[in-house]
Design a protein around this motif. Sequence first.
Motif, PDB file in Angstrom:
ATOM      1  N   CYS A  81     103.935  19.140 121.828  1.00  0.00           N
ATOM      2  CA  CYS A  81     102.690  18.299 120.982  1.00  0.00           C
ATOM      3  C   CYS A  81     103.035  17.760 120.172  1.00  0.00           C
ATOM      4  CB  CYS A  81     101.430  19.538 120.932  1.00  0.00           C
ATOM      5  SG  CYS A  81     100.483  18.638 121.241  1.00  0.00           S
ATOM      6  N   VAL A 125     100.714  16.891 117.961  1.00  0.00           N
ATOM      7  CA  VAL A 125     100.221  16.916 116.815  1.00  0.00           C
ATOM      8  C   VAL A 125     101.130  17.826 116.122  1.00  0.00           C
ATOM      9  CG1 VAL A 125      97.955  18.987 116.412  1.00  0.00           C
ATOM     10  CG2 VAL A 125      98.266  17.511 118.324  1.00  0.00           C
ATOM     11  N   GLU A 137     103.374  16.152 113.992  1.00  0.00           N
ATOM     12  CA  GLU A 137     102.530  15.327 113.095  1.00  0.00           C
ATOM     13  C   GLU A 137     102.753  16.571 111.804  1.00  0.00           C
ATOM     14  OE1 GLU A 137      99.663  12.571 113.969  1.00  0.00           O
ATOM     15  OE2 GLU A 137     100.623  11.485 114.831  1.00  0.00           O
ATOM     16  N   PHE A 186     101.753  15.612 125.071  1.00  0.00           N
ATOM     17  CA  PHE A 186     100.827  16.924 125.248  1.00  0.00           C
ATOM     18  C   PHE A 186     101.399  17.997 125.857  1.00  0.00           C
ATOM     19  CE2 PHE A 186      98.038  14.336 125.350  1.00  0.00           C
ATOM     20  CZ  PHE A 186      97.017  14.681 127.059  1.00  0.00           C
ATOM     21  N   HIS A 195      98.167   7.685 113.675  1.00  0.00           N
ATOM     22  CA  HIS A 195      98.445   8.780 114.345  1.00  0.00           C
ATOM     23  C   HIS A 195      98.165   9.440 115.492  1.00  0.00           C
ATOM     24  CE1 HIS A 195      98.806  10.128 109.953  1.00  0.00           C
ATOM     25  NE2 HIS A 195      97.497  10.373 109.559  1.00  0.00           N
ATOM     26  N   SER A 254      98.062  11.671 117.120  1.00  0.00           N
ATOM     27  CA  SER A 254      97.752  13.334 117.264  1.00  0.00           C
ATOM     28  C   SER A 254      95.927  12.262 117.585  1.00  0.00           C
ATOM     29  CB  SER A 254      97.869  14.361 116.254  1.00  0.00           C
ATOM     30  OG  SER A 254      97.162  13.507 114.693  1.00  0.00           O
ATOM     31  N   LEU A 257      95.441  24.099 120.802  1.00  0.00           N
ATOM     32  CA  LEU A 257      96.403  23.546 119.572  1.00  0.00           C
ATOM     33  C   LEU A 257      96.388  24.740 118.272  1.00  0.00           C
ATOM     34  CD1 LEU A 257      95.814  19.979 120.088  1.00  0.00           C
ATOM     35  CD2 LEU A 257      97.843  21.405 120.349  1.00  0.00           C
TER      36      LEU A 257
END
Length: 902
Positions: free
Chosen positions: A310, A312, A315, A400, A544, A546, A595
């Motif tokens: 992912c 996320v 980052e 993701f 970003h 995400s 997540l």
Amino acid sequence: MERSSAAVGAVRRLRTHPAQQQQQHPRPNQQQQQPPWRPGQEPDGLDGKKPAGSRGGGGARGLPLLPEARTALLLLLYLLALRGIAHLSLRRLVQPAERRPGEDFSAPRARTYLENITAIGPRAVGSPENEIFTVNYLLEQVKAIETQSSHVHTISVDIQRPTGTFSIDFLGGFTSYYDNITNVVVKLEPRTGAEHSVLSNCHFDSVPHTVGASDDAVSCSVMLEILHTLSKSPKPLQHAVIFLFNGAEESVLQASHGFITQHPWAKSVRAFINLEAAGVGGKELVFQTGPENPWLVQAYISAAKHPFGCVVAQEVFQSGIIPAETDFRIYRDFGNVPGIDLAFIENGYIYHTKYDTADRILTDSIQRAGDNILGVLKYLAESDKLAKSHEYRHGNVVFFDVFGMFVMSYPARVGSIMNYIVTAVAFLYLGRKTLQLRKRVSYLKELAIAFGFSVLSWLAVLIGVLIIAVFISLLGRSLFWYTHFHASVLLYGTAAVAGLILLHTLAKTFYYKNTSEQFLGELFFDVPVVFWSIMLALLTYLGHSSAFVSAIWIVFPLLTKLMTYKELKEKGATMKFLAVYLLGMFIPHVYSLYLNWIIFEMLIPILGRSGSEIPPDVIVAAFIVLATIFLSSYFLKFIYLAKSTKMSIITLATVSAVMFVLVCSGIFFPFSSDFANPRPKRIFLQHMSRRFHSLDGQLAKSDSGIWINGLDYGGISHITPHIPELNDSIRTKCEEGAPLCGFPWILPVDYLFKKNWYLPAPAITPKKPAHFQLLSKERTPSDSTKFTFEITGPSHMSVFLRPREGSTLSRWSLGDGTPLANNVGRDYFIYYTHGLQASPWRFWIEMKASEEPTKGMVTLSVVSQYLFEEDHNSPQLQALAERFPNWTFTSGWVSTYDQFIF
């Protein structure tokens, strides 16, 4: 305070009872007041008024409200179901599938490699175990694989012993120098040759005192089995595959730098896959890709059988929250090569400890890693894009996985467009509602008030829970959640939920007491729409990837609104409405929980070794509160649609209060010696001898003792009852004027570990002591003073430099020639390692002085770390280590510290 008009929309004025309004005299020239609603015009109370005749337990026209007990029970079951689904998804490793012997990855054979490598023992750089025994084993296995390979491929092997230097802005910034370390490089290529290659990287060295099964012997075992599988293929690959078994990653990424900057095969590398670990077994997570090169993500999506990754996580990792780096950084920054970074993340509690053994890694975990990496390597080695990988470097990618079943991805620029469209749709929805209600209620103003109150409630809850966390830390009960994570949820999570419900119940009771419940339900549905829209626009603007999470929190709630609007309007807040609403909100809730759990899986173990200065309870509490706010953002409306919240507040507050008392009583001990599931406390013990020399070279003072560092916030507070002499009476003091406070740090992490302890002990003299000397001192044409030094000593050493007052360090022979100071302090840190055989280390520095120096130009400290062999231990060190309780993991070695002034 009155609103500007007595016309149909004044929500706050509607707090006056309808009977009282009839007794008031109209103002001159005031139009006759309209009835609360007309037939066909918002008969469901969306104009903000609670119609006359409605009872306290119902909404407009007496429509029912949610019963508290059943609502709370349904929400609890819903949350437990979300947790169960996320847990099962994270723990599911491989799907049963038909396999083709000889063509697919064999986990049992890879496990044999793993057990043989770990049987060698700890493999620190410079040790015979690392430089000879492991290297010989790898060469034997490669030779055996070569004898079984097909006629369409050739296997070439090279033993590289690089020497080099580089600077890196990790841990505040420092410079690294390495000499004669080891790489085992294997190239599989078509018999006709190949111009381009894909690199697969693992490291076979380990930190001292652990066999490093997951970090990173299992990755090297997987690579050996992939080499075996690919070499037997009857069809030749289009490009070469280089397998780098690097022997110096734990010495701060040195071997990868030696390969990518010096090995002749490195010039052909167009992409790489780096195999790492932040835990022991489980799933391997894709947590870095690129830079840019979205085609690499697409290659992973197309070829990995069990995808798990992912943006996320990428980052979060690259934000610096997690204090770690991998070889990915070296290939990206020094080789300009794009790649994919994977790491095992489960059970980081025993990462870098004696518990990281082969038997703790499930065969299914090895199988899924092998399936994925084999598939991706084969895909890349047959890809036409590999040869021109730099031409496909056009932006980042959003990616993701969906519960480990498949991966979704799209270019970040497409994601930005989609995000702005979603934001526009959200504001169109809000704008349409505002226009519809403008004649009956100042909806935009009410929305702004509700939004402001919600944000204030979030801040109040966050501050309140953080105060609890600080109190627990000051009380000495920090890390209670390390072994009992559920306790932190029951303390901080229930406190956060109770606070939110209480604050909104007070608002409902006093501020909105004469306002329609259905209007409030609408209002507090739109508040999170505004919040997530702002977050989406902001994160997208900042670049970003995400931000897609925020988009999920807008799209699905709006679709849910369409599904539930009619039910709520006609029948009120029924249990059917609640069930349909929860069903519609399932995807954003379960994915966000998924997540969050991945982040906690990585973060919680790290907080058990994050140093003495960062209160980990504050971080855990903040994360739990933020997760609570995000997950409950669309649940706030139920507070206003419920008949009562009294029992919910009492129950949650009681649970939180009971947990607070239990935590303060010390019932939740942070650490565990349970062999099946250990949670050890980490302690560093260094038996050190220090010598401080004056400007004339004479010994000014010296001391010796055992220097003690607890790697967590609790320091040695849990140890004192077992070893009474280890208490705050032996706290160390910083040596003013000495680089890094005069202590033998193995890395420049003194800013994270300011609390340490020093127990006097007899002096030690290693049998192979370090030798340091000044070879020359000369003036340069640029009016600088050049000092040339020579050092010999053990495989791990460090040099600390601090310019004295009035002097600056202008140039040196290390890195790129420009000195890199540690940005946390004002010192320069040089990390040095060498293999079994190494020449004396020579380097020079140039100092400039603003005036004639009378007290010297530079303070220089030489630190030697004896991590293995006969010099690494002492009787005093061993005796102290044996007194530590069995729920600790102690790493002990001998260090020397010599300080000079020039």
